[in-house]
Every structure is written in C-alpha cells, then in structure tokens.
Write a protein that holds these residues in place. Structure first.
Motif, PDB file in Angstrom:
ATOM      1  N   CYS A 145      -2.069  27.212 -39.012  1.00 50.62           N
ATOM      2  CA  CYS A 145      -2.260  26.105 -38.069  1.00 50.62           C
ATOM      3  C   CYS A 145      -0.924  25.683 -37.446  1.00 50.62           C
ATOM      4  CB  CYS A 145      -2.909  24.920 -38.774  1.00 50.62           C
ATOM      5  SG  CYS A 145      -4.665  25.152 -39.149  1.00 50.62           S
ATOM      6  N   ALA A 149      -0.096  26.224 -33.536  1.00 47.61           N
ATOM      7  CA  ALA A 149      -0.305  24.930 -32.874  1.00 47.61           C
ATOM      8  C   ALA A 149       0.117  24.932 -31.409  1.00 47.61           C
ATOM      9  CB  ALA A 149       0.424  23.826 -33.630  1.00 47.61           C
ATOM     10  N   THR A 152      -2.495  26.813 -28.980  1.00 47.58           N
ATOM     11  CA  THR A 152      -3.925  26.505 -28.954  1.00 47.58           C
ATOM     12  C   THR A 152      -4.335  25.590 -27.801  1.00 47.58           C
ATOM     13  OG1 THR A 152      -3.612  24.620 -30.428  1.00 47.58           O
ATOM     14  CG2 THR A 152      -4.111  26.758 -31.449  1.00 47.58           C
ATOM     15  N   GLY A 153      -3.386  24.808 -27.292  1.00 44.24           N
ATOM     16  CA  GLY A 153      -3.740  23.818 -26.277  1.00 44.24           C
ATOM     17  C   GLY A 153      -4.070  22.473 -26.874  1.00 44.24           C
ATOM     18  N   PHE A 154      -4.244  22.419 -28.189  1.00 45.16           N
ATOM     19  CA  PHE A 154      -4.480  21.142 -28.892  1.00 45.16           C
ATOM     20  C   PHE A 154      -3.649  21.156 -30.170  1.00 45.16           C
ATOM     21  CE2 PHE A 154      -8.101  24.016 -28.685  1.00 45.16           C
ATOM     22  CZ  PHE A 154      -8.199  24.510 -29.981  1.00 45.16           C
ATOM     23  N   PRO A 155      -2.326  21.055 -30.024  1.00 42.82           N
ATOM     24  CA  PRO A 155      -1.412  21.215 -31.166  1.00 42.82           C
ATOM     25  C   PRO A 155      -1.569  20.177 -32.261  1.00 42.82           C
ATOM     26  CG  PRO A 155      -0.232  20.412 -29.230  1.00 42.82           C
ATOM     27  CD  PRO A 155      -1.596  20.813 -28.765  1.00 42.82           C
ATOM     28  N   LEU A 157      -4.214  18.371 -33.122  1.00 40.89           N
ATOM     29  CA  LEU A 157      -5.461  18.604 -33.853  1.00 40.89           C
ATOM     30  C   LEU A 157      -5.331  19.824 -34.747  1.00 40.89           C
ATOM     31  CD1 LEU A 157      -8.421  18.046 -34.451  1.00 40.89           C
ATOM     32  CD2 LEU A 157      -9.026  19.389 -32.427  1.00 40.89           C
ATOM     33  N   THR A 158      -4.668  20.862 -34.250  1.00 46.65           N
ATOM     34  CA  THR A 158      -4.505  22.085 -35.026  1.00 46.65           C
ATOM     35  C   THR A 158      -3.713  21.817 -36.302  1.00 46.65           C
ATOM     36  OG1 THR A 158      -4.659  23.524 -33.099  1.00 46.65           O
ATOM     37  CG2 THR A 158      -3.487  24.390 -35.010  1.00 46.65           C
ATOM     38  N   TRP A 195     -12.737  24.585 -35.676  1.00 49.67           N
ATOM     39  CA  TRP A 195     -11.404  24.883 -35.130  1.00 49.67           C
ATOM     40  C   TRP A 195     -11.224  26.382 -34.915  1.00 49.67           C
ATOM     41  CZ3 TRP A 195      -7.603  27.878 -37.492  1.00 49.67           C
ATOM     42  CH2 TRP A 195      -6.365  27.905 -36.835  1.00 49.67           C
ATOM     43  N   ARG A 202     -10.483  30.263 -27.083  1.00 52.35           N
ATOM     44  CA  ARG A 202      -9.338  30.055 -26.191  1.00 52.35           C
ATOM     45  C   ARG A 202      -8.514  31.327 -26.026  1.00 52.35           C
ATOM     46  NH1 ARG A 202      -6.736  25.934 -23.852  1.00 52.35           N
ATOM     47  NH2 ARG A 202      -4.513  26.158 -23.439  1.00 52.35           N
TER      48      ARG A 202
END
Length: 207
Positions: A145, A149, A152-155, A157-158, A195, A202
């Motif tokens: 993760c 991070a 992913t585009g959502f660091p 949350l990751t 996730w 993605r």
C-alpha cells in the motif's frame, strides 16, 4: 513502419498485463461474496463472534479453503500485473496473495460455538501456521500500500487500507474474541478487497 511495428510488438505484452490485472478486479469480490454467503448460511456461524477463517472447519470447510486458495492465486496473478504495470509494489502484494494460499492450505482452529459443539481454545500446529501466514501477508500488504500509494490516485486511502488491515488483525488477536475486534477485522478485509479491485481497475485502464 517502425512505429507501427513497435506498437504491434507491444500489444501482446499489454494484453498479458491486462489479463493479470483482471484477476485483481475479481479476487476481492469473489472472496467476500463466498465468505458472506457462508457466514449467513452455515449452521452455528455468528459473524459477530467468528472470523471468516473459521469457516474452514466443519463438513463444508472445503468451500472456504478453496475460496482462500483460489482468491490468493488470483491476488498473486494481480501482483504480477501490478509489477509489470507500475514496476513496484508487486512483490509484497504477491506475498499477501501467497499468505492467503498458505492460510487456505493450513486450516484455522475451531472457535467457540463453531463448528456447532466446539468449545474452541485449541491451538494446533496448522492453526499457528494459518495465523503466521495471515500476519506476514497483512504486513506485506501494508508495505504494498505504501509503495503503490503515489500511483493509485488515492494515496491517503491506500495507506489507510494497509494500516487498517494490520491494526485490526492485531486487535483481533488482542481482543480475546470480542465482537468489536472480529467486526473491525472483517470490515478491514472487505475494505482491502474493494481497494484491490479499484487499484487493479485503475492500472488496467492506464495501460
């Protein structure tokens, strides 16, 4: 001519990467769906008292064993796709998948009340291996993760997903079977599964 030839030569590699990532899209939903279906239909199983791993016990325990192994193999395939697509994070993600496979091969010990009539409290060699495989796998996932991070585009949350899974796993083992520990860990497993699907989608679209 050179550009066209290069594009065509890259196409098979891209198709392989997308195929591998496709397993990541379905691995989480498969594991969660099969586990939930059993959690609410298996006699004696209480989702507030029993972790999903306990479903490996009893006459129908083979279903959860197969669920862990198949889902784990899918995660390993997805990890290979992540490594091909991003170049990092694939190895620890693969270790997480391997942890699922090992946890499937080495059955969890029965718990209080499941299977029906079980008093729980037993600690077997295969149960210890099951727990160790889960612990190593969850730590590896947390590492994945943090490594992934930024891609992913959502660091945030990751990173939170990795921390949540490790934290709730520790809480589960420290809670002594309390409902809050089991429910928190189950929620984290569902979050991780979602996730993995989102990340795989993605990366799949980015190729």
């Amino acid at each position: 001519m050179t550009t066209t030839t290069a594009a065509v030569s890259c196409a098979p590699a891209e198709r392989v990467t997308k195929s591998l990532l496709g397993y990541g899209v379905i691995a989480g939903p498969l594991y969660v769906t099969v586990s939930l279906a059993q959690a609410f239909t298996r006699d004696g199983f209480d989702p507030s008292r029993h972790a999903w791993s306990l479903l490996q016990n009893g006459d129908l325990g083979w279903i959860q064993t197969a669920n862990l192994i198949i889902s784990g193999l899918m995660v390993i395939a997805a990890a290979a796709g992540v490594r091909r697509a991003v170049g990092r994070g694939g190895v620890p993600l693969g270790i997480y998948g391997l942890g699922m496979v090992v946890a499937g091969v080495f059955r969890a010990d029965p718990g209080p009340g499941f299977p029906p009539g079980s008093a729980g409290g037993t600690v077997s060699w295969h149960g210890l291996i099951h727990l160790a495989a889960g612990g190593v796998g969850f730590v590896a996932l947390a590492a994945a993760c943090f490594l992934l991070a930024g891609s992913t585009g959502f660091p945030l949350l990751t990173r939170a997903v990795g921390v949540a899974l490790v934290g709730t796993f520790l809480a589960l083992n420290a809670s002594g079977g309390a409902a809050w520990g089991i429910i928190a860990f189950t929620a984290a497993v569902v979050l991780v599964s979602a996730w993995l699907s989102a990340v795989s989608v993605r990366f799949y679209r980015s190729i």
